[in-house]
Design a protein around this motif. Structure first.
Motif, PDB file in Angstrom:
ATOM      1  N   THR A 277       0.832  -1.205   0.000  1.00 43.62           N
ATOM      2  CA  THR A 277       0.000   0.000   0.000  1.00 43.62           C
ATOM      3  C   THR A 277       0.862   1.249   0.000  1.00 43.62           C
ATOM      4  OG1 THR A 277      -1.706  -1.188   1.241  1.00 43.62           O
ATOM      5  CG2 THR A 277      -1.880   1.191   1.184  1.00 43.62           C
ATOM      6  N   GLY A 339      -7.091   3.613   5.165  1.00 42.43           N
ATOM      7  CA  GLY A 339      -7.980   3.505   4.015  1.00 42.43           C
ATOM      8  C   GLY A 339      -8.762   4.775   3.777  1.00 42.43           C
ATOM      9  N   ALA A 343      -8.537   7.110   0.461  1.00 44.28           N
ATOM     10  CA  ALA A 343      -9.754   7.450  -0.294  1.00 44.28           C
ATOM     11  C   ALA A 343      -9.852   8.955  -0.499  1.00 44.28           C
ATOM     12  CB  ALA A 343     -10.981   6.921   0.439  1.00 44.28           C
ATOM     13  N   ILE A 441      -7.533   4.546  -4.806  1.00 41.72           N
ATOM     14  CA  ILE A 441      -8.846   4.139  -4.299  1.00 41.72           C
ATOM     15  C   ILE A 441      -8.918   2.619  -4.128  1.00 41.72           C
ATOM     16  CG2 ILE A 441     -11.304   4.022  -4.886  1.00 41.72           C
ATOM     17  CD1 ILE A 441     -10.945   6.858  -6.105  1.00 41.72           C
ATOM     18  N   VAL A 442      -8.342   1.870  -5.077  1.00 40.21           N
ATOM     19  CA  VAL A 442      -8.300   0.408  -4.921  1.00 40.21           C
ATOM     20  C   VAL A 442      -7.507   0.038  -3.672  1.00 40.21           C
ATOM     21  CG1 VAL A 442      -7.420  -1.736  -5.909  1.00 40.21           C
ATOM     22  CG2 VAL A 442      -8.610  -0.099  -7.371  1.00 40.21           C
ATOM     23  N   SER A 443      -6.368   0.719  -3.464  1.00 43.89           N
ATOM     24  CA  SER A 443      -5.560   0.458  -2.267  1.00 43.89           C
ATOM     25  C   SER A 443      -6.295   0.861  -0.996  1.00 43.89           C
ATOM     26  CB  SER A 443      -4.235   1.225  -2.354  1.00 43.89           C
ATOM     27  OG  SER A 443      -3.437   0.722  -3.403  1.00 43.89           O
ATOM     28  N   ALA A 444      -7.118   1.907  -1.079  1.00 44.06           N
ATOM     29  CA  ALA A 444      -7.903   2.329   0.081  1.00 44.06           C
ATOM     30  C   ALA A 444      -8.868   1.231   0.505  1.00 44.06           C
ATOM     31  CB  ALA A 444      -8.669   3.610  -0.244  1.00 44.06           C
ATOM     32  N   ILE A 445      -9.480   0.577  -0.471  1.00 41.03           N
ATOM     33  CA  ILE A 445     -10.420  -0.506  -0.160  1.00 41.03           C
ATOM     34  C   ILE A 445      -9.687  -1.664   0.519  1.00 41.03           C
ATOM     35  CG2 ILE A 445     -11.993  -2.212  -1.167  1.00 41.03           C
ATOM     36  CD1 ILE A 445     -12.554  -0.128  -3.389  1.00 41.03           C
ATOM     37  N   VAL A 446      -8.511  -2.021  -0.047  1.00 44.03           N
ATOM     38  CA  VAL A 446      -7.716  -3.102   0.547  1.00 44.03           C
ATOM     39  C   VAL A 446      -7.260  -2.726   1.950  1.00 44.03           C
ATOM     40  CG1 VAL A 446      -5.583  -4.434   0.333  1.00 44.03           C
ATOM     41  CG2 VAL A 446      -6.952  -3.937  -1.707  1.00 44.03           C
ATOM     42  N   SER A 448      -8.600  -0.804   4.108  1.00 43.92           N
ATOM     43  CA  SER A 448      -9.684  -0.756   5.088  1.00 43.92           C
ATOM     44  C   SER A 448      -9.975  -2.117   5.704  1.00 43.92           C
ATOM     45  CB  SER A 448     -10.953  -0.209   4.425  1.00 43.92           C
ATOM     46  OG  SER A 448     -10.734   1.104   3.952  1.00 43.92           O
ATOM     47  N   PHE A 449      -9.553  -3.184   5.045  1.00 43.09           N
ATOM     48  CA  PHE A 449      -9.803  -4.529   5.569  1.00 43.09           C
ATOM     49  C   PHE A 449      -8.709  -4.999   6.518  1.00 43.09           C
ATOM     50  CE2 PHE A 449     -12.497  -4.682   1.756  1.00 43.09           C
ATOM     51  CZ  PHE A 449     -13.676  -5.134   2.335  1.00 43.09           C
TER      52      PHE A 449
END
Length: 461
Positions: A277, A339, A343, A441-446, A448-449
């Motif tokens: 990330t 995340g 975002a 944004i894709v990295s933000a989703i990852v 957040s998990f």
């Protein structure tokens, strides 16, 4: 056999002085990474070299940092972080004096390379030292303060250089480092805490250090070659040699009990996700910082001074948001907070890509502020997670990976920006920013998990 630190952090009076030592040392190292760029035309003229050759004044420094960062991190785990940091400050100060006294181009280039080794020693264990300076519960706050210092130094680089050059010639860009470096050396020698060697039988792996230098040196050179449109018949053999050496380097690390490249830490999902990330975030940031100045000057026809002023809100916002994010980590999960920051950062890149055809200064400034807030909100929890998810005896390796992630991200981002200039000559900034926004944004989703807490790593091999 492994043992952990007996004391969780150091008492507050010593902690404040230790942070002063860290602040001065890392500031001068970060400043010097960019300060010479401003003076390159003058240096080229005074030392009678062409502009293309003068780039080696910068490249020698950056290459030395890249190839030695992990080696110094390993030495920090082996010898103690304080010894490596103090030694780096001494080398940095000495070679700064040699740079200032250089009377030929190649003397300056060699001195800059040695100076880069000093900077690598300082930055390689910088965040590892924070882990023994701060109690575990305050580590995010320390990481936020550290991020603030680095942001200030990075933002101030061109301004400091311009100020020095307005009253003195270029050797003073390097001479000014000597008294500052010696102050940092004195503070560090007196106030930084020492950490004992953690693992019996650990030895520095010289072969791995050489393979590491060749692998990452060739990797950065190949990426830079793509960015500067080097012919394929030069790049392809370089790629083949890099992959061959890299194969043997990785193979050696997989079977080594104390790997220079901390592959064992990458088995920790939180650590590996945080490193990846970080690389992605710095790719996106570099895409913006490379493409936006060209848009300002070539499309909006703004001056260099106006461009610099309009870029300033970004690092200023990062300076404010990074330490605040450190405080928020006590209330919000670090992965989720990172995340959210990514975002916001991705949204800001989208907003910058969609600037009106004739933007006002306010249109630009508020978007830059949003970008800086997002990046600072991501940076502190992500860096804290990388350090805290490694066992304490591997803090040096984790710190080195953090620095390597930044270097790789910045280098790859600059190369992608160059490709955008080639493929989309009339719309390069918009495409660069949209691509950066997408991966952020894709990295933000990852991110957040990730379920992270400070001190997540409970055991080591």
């Amino acid at each position: 056999m492994t043992k952990d630190f007996v004391q969780d952090g150091i008492p507050k009076p010593q902690r404040n002085w230790a942070m002063a030592a860290i602040s001065v040392g890392i500031s001068v190292a970060v400043l010097d990474g960019a300060i010479a760029n401003v003076a390159l035309p003058t240096i080229a003229g005074d030392l009678h070299v062409n502009p293309a050759s003068s780039i080696w004044v910068v490249n020698a420094f950056q290459l030395a940092v890249t190839i030695s960062l992990l080696a110094f991190s390993s030495l920090g785990d082996l010898w103690g972080y304080k010894k490596v940091y103090v030694g780096g400050l001494l080398l940095f100060s000495t070679t700064s004096l040699i740079c200032a006294l250089s009377d030929s181009f190649w003397t300056l280039v060699i001195a800059r390379g040695l100076q880069g080794f000093g900077a690598a020693a300082i930055t390689s264990v910088n965040t590892a030292l924070l882990r023994i300076i701060y109690p575990t519960r305050l580590l995010p706050r320390g990481m936020g303060t550290n991020a603030l210092i680095i942001a200030v130094a990075a933002a101030a680089g061109p301004t400091v250089a311009a100020g020095i050059l307005s009253v003195a010639n270029w050797p003073w860009l390097f001479a000014i480092n000597v008294p500052i470096g010696l102050i940092a050396f004195g503070l560090s020698a007196k106030f930084l805490p020492a950490n004992p060697v953690k693992v019996e039988g650990q030895r520095f792996d010289v072969t791995s250090a050489i393979l590491n230098a060749l692998t990452f040196g060739l990797l950065i050179s190949v990426i830079d070659g793509f960015a500067h449109d080097i012919h394929w018949y030069i790049l392809i053999p370089g790629i083949f040699v890099m992959l061959t050496i890299g194969y043997f380097f990785i193979r050696r690390q997989l079977h080594h009990p104390f790997p220079l490249l901390p592959i064992d830490l990458m088995h920790n999902r939180i650590f590996s996700l945080s490193v990846v990330t970080s690389v992605v975030a710095f790719i996106a940031q570099m895409l913006a910082l490379v493409s936006i100045p060209f848009f300002f000057q070539r499309v909006l026809h703004l001056s260099e001074v106006a461009t610099g002023l309009l870029l300033t809100p970004w690092p200023l916002a990062t300076m404010i948001s990074a330490p605040l994010a450190g405080r928020l980590m006590s209330r919000i999960n670090g992965g989720l907070l990172g995340g959210i920051g990514l975002a916001i950062f991705g949204l800001a890149l989208c907003l910058l890509a969609l600037l009106p055809a004739h933007p006002t200064h306010f249109d630009i400034i508020w978007r830059m502020v949003v970008g800086g807030i997002g990046f600072g909100t991501f940076l502190t929890p992500n860096n804290s997670t990388i350090i805290a998810s490694a066992p304490s005896n591997r803090s040096g390796g984790a710190s080195g990976m953090l620095g390597m992630a930044r270097l790789l991200g910045q280098t790859i981002g600059a190369a992608i920006a160059a490709l955008m200039f080639a493929f989309f000559p009339g719309n390069s900034m918009k495409m660069s920013l949209l691509f950066g926004a997408g991966i952020a944004i894709v990295s933000a989703i990852v991110s957040s998990f990730r379920k992270t807490t400070v001190g997540i790593y409970k055991k080591t091999k």
